[in-house]
Motif scaffolding. Structure first.
Motif, mmCIF file in Angstrom:
data_model
loop_
_atom_site.group_PDB
_atom_site.id
_atom_site.type_symbol
_atom_site.label_atom_id
_atom_site.label_comp_id
_atom_site.label_asym_id
_atom_site.label_seq_id
_atom_site.Cartn_x
_atom_site.Cartn_y
_atom_site.Cartn_z
ATOM 1 N N PRO A 16 1.111 -8.948 -13.520
ATOM 2 C CA PRO A 16 1.130 -9.283 -12.081
ATOM 3 C C PRO A 16 1.143 -8.026 -11.220
ATOM 4 C CG PRO A 16 2.813 -10.507 -13.300
ATOM 5 C CD PRO A 16 2.304 -9.444 -14.217
ATOM 6 N N PHE A 17 0.572 -8.148 -10.028
ATOM 7 C CA PHE A 17 0.551 -7.005 -9.108
ATOM 8 C C PHE A 17 1.954 -6.587 -8.707
ATOM 9 C CE2 PHE A 17 0.632 -5.638 -4.629
ATOM 10 C CZ PHE A 17 -0.048 -4.426 -4.758
ATOM 11 N N TYR A 18 2.871 -7.538 -8.655
ATOM 12 C CA TYR A 18 4.225 -7.234 -8.215
ATOM 13 C C TYR A 18 4.957 -6.327 -9.202
ATOM 14 C CZ TYR A 18 2.982 -11.223 -5.349
ATOM 15 O OH TYR A 18 2.325 -12.069 -4.503
ATOM 16 N N VAL A 19 4.493 -6.294 -10.456
ATOM 17 C CA VAL A 19 5.112 -5.406 -11.444
ATOM 18 C C VAL A 19 4.742 -3.958 -11.179
ATOM 19 C CG1 VAL A 19 5.221 -4.846 -13.902
ATOM 20 C CG2 VAL A 19 5.177 -7.240 -13.165
ATOM 21 N N THR A 20 3.508 -3.718 -10.773
ATOM 22 C CA THR A 20 3.021 -2.354 -10.539
ATOM 23 C C THR A 20 3.106 -1.946 -9.074
ATOM 24 O OG1 THR A 20 0.750 -3.164 -10.258
ATOM 25 C CG2 THR A 20 1.446 -2.565 -12.487
ATOM 26 N N MET A 21 3.584 -2.814 -8.209
ATOM 27 C CA MET A 21 3.579 -2.538 -6.771
ATOM 28 C C MET A 21 4.437 -1.317 -6.427
ATOM 29 S SD MET A 21 4.523 -5.180 -3.715
ATOM 30 C CE MET A 21 6.155 -5.493 -4.420
ATOM 31 N N VAL A 22 5.659 -1.289 -6.924
ATOM 32 C CA VAL A 22 6.563 -0.178 -6.602
ATOM 33 C C VAL A 22 6.088 1.132 -7.229
ATOM 34 C CG1 VAL A 22 8.923 0.681 -6.817
ATOM 35 C CG2 VAL A 22 8.515 -1.717 -6.252
ATOM 36 N N PRO A 23 5.707 1.169 -8.532
ATOM 37 C CA PRO A 23 5.185 2.439 -9.071
ATOM 38 C C PRO A 23 3.935 2.928 -8.339
ATOM 39 C CG PRO A 23 5.749 0.931 -10.842
ATOM 40 C CD PRO A 23 5.842 0.147 -9.581
ATOM 41 N N LEU A 24 3.053 2.021 -7.964
ATOM 42 C CA LEU A 24 1.858 2.442 -7.230
ATOM 43 C C LEU A 24 2.220 3.015 -5.867
ATOM 44 C CD1 LEU A 24 -0.754 -0.360 -7.999
ATOM 45 C CD2 LEU A 24 -0.851 2.030 -8.693
ATOM 46 N N PHE A 25 3.172 2.379 -5.189
ATOM 47 C CA PHE A 25 3.576 2.895 -3.888
ATOM 48 C C PHE A 25 4.190 4.287 -4.031
ATOM 49 C CE2 PHE A 25 6.818 3.498 -0.608
ATOM 50 C CZ PHE A 25 6.049 3.366 0.533
ATOM 51 N N SER A 26 5.018 4.467 -5.048
ATOM 52 C CA SER A 26 5.624 5.793 -5.273
ATOM 53 C C SER A 26 4.554 6.835 -5.572
ATOM 54 C CB SER A 26 6.627 5.716 -6.418
ATOM 55 O OG SER A 26 7.650 4.789 -6.133
ATOM 56 N N LEU A 27 3.561 6.454 -6.375
ATOM 57 C CA LEU A 27 2.475 7.380 -6.705
ATOM 58 C C LEU A 27 1.675 7.768 -5.463
ATOM 59 C CD1 LEU A 27 0.665 8.847 -8.779
ATOM 60 C CD2 LEU A 27 -0.576 6.687 -9.047
ATOM 61 N N PHE A 28 1.277 6.785 -4.686
ATOM 62 C CA PHE A 28 0.473 7.073 -3.494
ATOM 63 C C PHE A 28 1.287 7.820 -2.437
ATOM 64 C CE2 PHE A 28 -2.082 3.137 -4.754
ATOM 65 C CZ PHE A 28 -3.038 3.919 -5.397
ATOM 66 N N ARG A 29 2.588 7.591 -2.397
ATOM 67 C CA ARG A 29 3.416 8.333 -1.454
ATOM 68 C C ARG A 29 3.500 9.795 -1.844
ATOM 69 N NH1 ARG A 29 9.536 6.557 -1.172
ATOM 70 N NH2 ARG A 29 9.336 7.385 -3.301
ATOM 71 N N GLU A 30 3.640 10.071 -3.151
ATOM 72 C CA GLU A 30 3.653 11.453 -3.608
ATOM 73 C C GLU A 30 2.315 12.142 -3.364
ATOM 74 O OE1 GLU A 30 6.186 13.205 -4.692
ATOM 75 O OE2 GLU A 30 7.515 11.481 -4.408
ATOM 76 N N MET A 31 1.235 11.388 -3.402
ATOM 77 C CA MET A 31 -0.087 11.950 -3.143
ATOM 78 C C MET A 31 -0.382 12.082 -1.657
ATOM 79 S SD MET A 31 -2.188 9.790 -6.047
ATOM 80 C CE MET A 31 -3.772 10.511 -5.627
ATOM 81 N N GLY A 32 0.498 11.559 -0.817
ATOM 82 C CA GLY A 32 0.291 11.646 0.620
ATOM 83 C C GLY A 32 -0.718 10.647 1.157
ATOM 84 N N TRP A 33 -0.891 9.536 0.439
ATOM 85 C CA TRP A 33 -1.893 8.540 0.837
ATOM 86 C C TRP A 33 -1.308 7.404 1.663
ATOM 87 C CZ3 TRP A 33 -5.747 7.477 -3.760
ATOM 88 C CH2 TRP A 33 -6.451 8.669 -4.021
#
Length: 294
Positions: free
Chosen positions: A136-153
């Motif tokens: 489910p998308f909700y499983v990867t939602m938080v890791p993806l947000f953390s990744l994109f935040r570190e990338m400045g996206w």
């Protein structure tokens, strides 16, 4: 002899008439069920459109008035002025167009490698790719947000666009099924003539796969147009909002103003209806042909 010859013929004709009658009754029953279901599914849309044309006194009337005698378009003027509709429309179209382009290009490229090129372990990779659809998308939602935040996206459109340039499992599955239906002799003949894989992919496979590509493009456009969770997570600047996000904030602030709310919802839904109306033949053909060969 004459009677003995006529009797079987009459029996066969009677049996044929009965079979045709049963087919007719079955067709009428199935069409009646489909029409009934269509009416049920259309009721919310009809209610939304008629509500957008009602005056305030009719909106609060009891019993419910489905079709008002007096039609007003002031709800559309009010609904489209609450938030910058034109700006949100352009933002949404930008995300839809780029994500649709990325989904079509990347998914078709991956599907070509899985369907048209022989290499060890491709079926294992395909099964693993399908397995990601069960996450489910909700499983990867938080890791993806953390990744994109570190990338400045964050607070940009990149998280809503760039991932689609790396393929989608469902789209890869659809296109792979279609590519498997392309005659292998055609591809082998192109290889014998000296064509490389990229040239075969661009000059032979993609032109033959227009219905399937159109289906993928339409699926992605619909998903991006109605996406609320993605913009809600990554966008914080109100000037970058999409239509779905703007409509959500409008509904929370003006939840009692049903007329303008239904008017804005109707306008947002119109492009989807128009797009599907003009692309339905290609869409249905693409979905049908992707299941020809498994």
């Amino acid at each position: 002899m004459g009677t003995a010859t006529v009797a079987p013929a009459v029996g066969r004709e009677t049996g044929r008439i009965r079979r045709n009658w049963r087919r007719l009754m079955a067709a009428m029953a199935s069409h009646a069920v489909l029409i009934t279901l269509s009416v049920v599914f259309l009721l919310p849309f009809v209610w939304m459109v008629t509500t957008s044309l009602k005056t305030v006194d009719v909106l609060n009337a009891f019993p419910i008035v489905w079709f008002p005698e007096k039609i007003t378009f002031s709800n559309y003027l009010d609904g489209l002025q609450v938030f910058p509709f034109a700006r949100y429309f352009l933002n949404t179209m930008l995300i839809c167009a780029l994500s649709m382009l990325g989904a079509v290009l990347s998914s078709s490229f991956i599907a070509y490698g899985l369907a048209c090129i022989e290499w060890p372990g491709r079926n294992v990779v395909f099964v693993a790719l399908l397995g990601t659809m069960m996450i489910p998308f909700y499983v990867t939602m938080v890791p993806l947000f953390s990744l994109f935040r570190e990338m400045g996206w964050t607070n940009t459109y990149l998280p809503l666009i760039v991932p689609h340039f790396f393929g989608g499992p469902f789209f890869v599955f659809l296109l792979r099924q279609f590519f498997l239906g392309i005659p292998r002799d055609l591809l082998d003949a192109a290889r014998v003539d000296g064509a490389g894989e990229l040239r075969i992919y661009a000059r032979i496979v993609l032109p033959l796969a227009k219905p399937a590509l159109a289906a993928v493009a339409l699926f992605q456009f619909l998903a991006a147009w109605g996406d609320l969770l993605g913009p809600l997570i990554y966008l914080s600047d109100s000037d970058m909002y999409t239509l779905s996000l703007g409509l959500t904030y409008y509904s929370t602030q003006y939840s009692t103003q049903f007329g303008p709310l239904m008017a804005a919802s109707t306008v947002i839904l119109i492009p989807i209806i128009v797009l599907f109306f003009f692309a339905q033949r290609t869409f249905i053909q693409g979905i049908t042909l992707t299941g020809v060969k498994g």
